[in-house]
Motif scaffolding. Structure first.
Motif, PDB file in Angstrom:
ATOM      1  N   LYS A   1       0.836  -1.152   0.083  1.00 52.08           N
ATOM      2  CA  LYS A   1       0.051   0.005   0.021  1.00 52.08           C
ATOM      3  C   LYS A   1       0.867   1.292  -0.109  1.00 52.08           C
ATOM      4  O   LYS A   1       0.718   2.131  -0.900  1.00 52.08           O
ATOM      5  N   VAL A   2       1.884   1.393   0.995  1.00 46.72           N
ATOM      6  CA  VAL A   2       2.592   2.643   0.891  1.00 46.72           C
ATOM      7  C   VAL A   2       3.748   2.571  -0.345  1.00 46.72           C
ATOM      8  O   VAL A   2       3.827   3.667  -0.662  1.00 46.72           O
TER       9      VAL A   2
ATOM     10  N   GLU B   1       2.730   1.662  -3.387  1.00 41.54           N
ATOM     11  CA  GLU B   1       1.887   2.231  -4.332  1.00 41.54           C
ATOM     12  C   GLU B   1       1.978   3.705  -4.168  1.00 41.54           C
ATOM     13  O   GLU B   1       2.145   4.374  -5.423  1.00 41.54           O
ATOM     14  N   GLN B   2       1.792   4.277  -3.004  1.00 44.55           N
ATOM     15  CA  GLN B   2       1.547   5.855  -2.745  1.00 44.55           C
ATOM     16  C   GLN B   2       3.028   6.409  -3.172  1.00 44.55           C
ATOM     17  O   GLN B   2       3.003   7.482  -3.685  1.00 44.55           O
ATOM     18  N   TRP B   3       4.166   5.845  -2.827  1.00 43.03           N
ATOM     19  CA  TRP B   3       5.354   6.221  -2.803  1.00 43.03           C
ATOM     20  C   TRP B   3       5.768   6.202  -4.425  1.00 43.03           C
ATOM     21  O   TRP B   3       6.186   7.325  -5.153  1.00 43.03           O
TER      22      TRP B   3
ATOM     23  N   ALA C   1       3.771   9.044  -5.952  1.00 42.90           N
ATOM     24  CA  ALA C   1       4.563  10.333  -5.588  1.00 42.90           C
ATOM     25  C   ALA C   1       5.791  10.888  -6.428  1.00 42.90           C
ATOM     26  O   ALA C   1       6.012  11.871  -6.854  1.00 42.90           O
TER      27      ALA C   1
ATOM     28  N   SER D   1       3.061  14.381 -10.468  1.00 39.75           N
ATOM     29  CA  SER D   1       2.548  14.545  -8.991  1.00 39.75           C
ATOM     30  C   SER D   1       3.232  15.516  -7.985  1.00 39.75           C
ATOM     31  O   SER D   1       2.787  16.081  -6.944  1.00 39.75           O
TER      32      SER D   1
ATOM     33  N   ARG E   1       1.355  15.782   1.190  1.00 40.39           N
ATOM     34  CA  ARG E   1       1.356  14.274   0.814  1.00 40.39           C
ATOM     35  C   ARG E   1       2.550  13.601   1.051  1.00 40.39           C
ATOM     36  O   ARG E   1       2.675  12.456   1.290  1.00 40.39           O
TER      37      ARG E   1
ATOM     38  N   ILE F   1       3.427   9.953   3.327  1.00 39.42           N
ATOM     39  CA  ILE F   1       4.188   8.836   2.897  1.00 39.42           C
ATOM     40  C   ILE F   1       5.501   8.803   3.606  1.00 39.42           C
ATOM     41  O   ILE F   1       5.421   7.300   4.232  1.00 39.42           O
TER      42      ILE F   1
END
Ligand code: HEM
Length: 527
Positions: free
Chosen positions: A203-204, A206-208, A211, A216, A242, A246
């Motif tokens: 999950k993290v 994917e955000q990373w 970003a 972004s 954001r 992260i």
């Protein structure tokens, strides 16, 4: 008088702005001696010609036009793209002392400040120390000690597939994540359950990945003036917050994992894993917890998503080319029979499966442009000037599809690696090809992926088990041509593959179940 002062201020401001505009327009045009590339426009340079999606395909068209090295102006930022293996060898391998840094990316400065992430750090002593630790763990035959874990985790992955084949992507992700979790942190990643270690990591991650994507955060390297524009005035409003979010999540995860490793070690568990060994020498070597936690974290980041993305390509290829799947099944059945799953002792006897793995990495490289390098000094290459501070991109896609080297490079044809170690259309003269790598999907030079052998061991076991256990069929249109249906980013993979898995005949269900009982018993040491 007041009006005169007002006019003077306005005039000064106008001169200042015009001077800035003039400077930016000069900086975004190609300087004399810079490698050839497409024409630039003021301020943007070539930015308007660089697509956000599938840049590797655009870079391939530039390569056909401009030759072995393309010069690009991304606004003010100089960038060169290396389109041939010789250019990669001449620069990244032979002049490693000036071609081995990484670009400074503002969002990374927020998420992993102070050099926490070795994969993104500039060239220098901090990176050298981290790299040495990683290579001590992953280098050469030391990697092979981790085969039992890779064997057991790939067996669990096949067992999970039997139970719920539709969730195959989660099972693959879990399996590669769990291998790193066990070997690096000494912990088990048994499930992909919500809130568990593996799910939290992906999950993290994917955000990373999102970003660091090109849209972004503001492109400050291309347009440094954006650094002084207030955040709320830009389309990227809130990007720093954001990024801090992260950072918080990643830090919690990695420090939490390290604390658990320490706790387990104090109970005599997990002593062989990478971080336990680091913890033993921590005081003597002056490493703080954050340093060690991120050293483990970067292995999760570097090792899990890449290998599972390559597995998605493998699954897609097996569904698309049944004759290849059949030949792979014939090989694995001949070597292992029907009454046992293939394992670590078999991989050396599976040349066709190995050829499939090499062809997956060549045909659809999951890191099509590797990770950019950055120069730390001015250089001259052929007749070109490469200024200090230039971003350097390896065009793996282009090198892997070189028509002068590969026969029909667009075709998925593992047999090319049976006929020739390099997969080349003609015998390779080792003298003229001195220093050539089997493929460039793992990058090159001093930053080359330290996990290549580890990844290949993992993939070989998993691929062999997959084709031994299942027939793989397409249930819809497969995204073979890269135009649609792929994720974006540094690491790419085909999304939501329309495929189904059918257990092959014989007593394979029981064989898988029994092998899993054994694997599960072995993996319990990490619980
Ligand atoms: C199919 C699997 C993999 C692929 C395609 C891949 C690809 C890459 C590429 C392209 C780079 C950048 C190389 C360069 O800058 O020239 C890299 C770096 C790296 N990889 Fe991998 N990788 C894979 C698996 C792994 C595994 C399994 C690990 C660890 C267990 C790992 C750890 C790393 C690390 C730590 C770096 C940063 C190296 C540095 O900057 O010094 N990778 N990888």
């Amino acid at each position: 008088m007041a009006i005169q002062i007002y006019q003077a201020v306005l005039a000064t401001l106008a001169v200042f702005i015009l001077h800035r505009l003039y400077r930016y327009s000069k900086l975004s045009s190609r300087a004399a001696g810079f490698p050839p590339g497409p024409g630039t426009v003021p301020f943007l340079g070539n930015l308007h010609q660089l697509p956000i999606s599938r840049p590797e395909l655009k870079f391939a068209t530039f390569a056909r036009q401009f030759g072995s090295i393309t010069g690009i102006k991304a606004g003010c930022q100089n960038m060169i793209i290396l389109n041939t293996w010789q250019a990669v060898r001449d620069l990244l391998e032979q002049k490693g002392s000036i071609y081995s840094s990484r670009p400074t990316i503002p969002v990374c400065e927020i998420v992993v400040p102070g050099g926490l992430n070795p994969a993104l750090n500039p060239y220098g002593d901090l990176w050298r120390g981290q790299r040495k630790k990683l290579v001590d763990f992953l280098g050469g035959e030391r990697t092979d000690k981790m085969k039992p874990v890779q064997d057991a985790e790939s067996t669990q992955m096949i067992f999970d597939m039997l139970k719920s084949p539709v969730n195959f992507e989660h099972h693959v992700d879990r399996s590669f994540g769990a291998v790193i979790l066990a070997t690096v942190f000494g912990q088990r990643g048994k499930t992909f359950e919500h809130g568990g270690k593996i799910e939290s990591f992906f999950k993290v991650e994917e955000q990373w990945s999102a970003a660091v994507g090109p849209t972004s955060s503001p492109p400050i390297n291309s347009f440094p003036f954006l650094n002084s524009v207030p955040d709320w005035l830009t389309p990227w409003k809130g990007w720093k917050l954001r990024a801090l979010g992260i950072k918080g999540e990643q830090e919690r995860l990695y420090i939490g994992l390290l604390n658990e490793t320490r706790e387990r070690l104090s109970h005599g568990k997990g002593a062989n894993c990478f971080l336990s060994q680091c913890l033993v020498t921590q005081e003597k070597e002056w490493y703080d917890d954050t340093y060690l936690a991120y050293l483990g974290g970067v292995l999760l980041e570097g090792g899990a998503e890449t290998s599972s993305s390559a597995t998605m390509v493998f699954i897609m290829a097996m569904a698309a080319f049944p004759e290849v799947l059949e030949r792979a099944q014939e090989e694995v059945d001949r070597v292992c029979g029907v009454s046992r799953l293939p394992g670590q002792e078999d991989t050396a006897n599976l040349p066709y499966i190995r050829a499939c793995m090499l062809e997956v990495l060549r045909w659809r490289p999951v890191t099509p442009l590797a990770i950019p390098h950055h120069t730390t000094a001015q250089d001259t290459y052929q007749t070109y000037n490469v200024p200090a501070g230039t971003d350097v991109v390896i065009n793996c896609w282009m090198i892997n599809h070189d028509e002068t080297f590969y026969d029909s490079p667009a075709t998925f044809n593992p047999s090319r690696y049976i006929l020739n170690d390099f997969g080349a259309s003609a015998p390779v003269d080792l003298e003229t090809n001195k220093g050539r790598r089997l493929n460039y999907t793992f990058g090159a030079g001093r930053r080359v992926c330290p996990g290549q052998r580890f990844a290949e061991n993992s993939m070989m076991m998993l691929f062999a088990k997959l084709v031994w256990a299942f027939d793989i069929e397409a249930t819809g249109k497969l995204p073979l041509d890269l135009q649609e249906g792929w994720t974006e980013g540094v690491v790419i993979r085909p999304k939501n593959l329309p495929v189904k898995f059918k257990l092959r005949g014989g007593d394979r269900k029981k064989v898988v179940h029994d092998a899993w009982l054994e694997a599960d018993a072995f993996l319990q040491q990490f619980e």
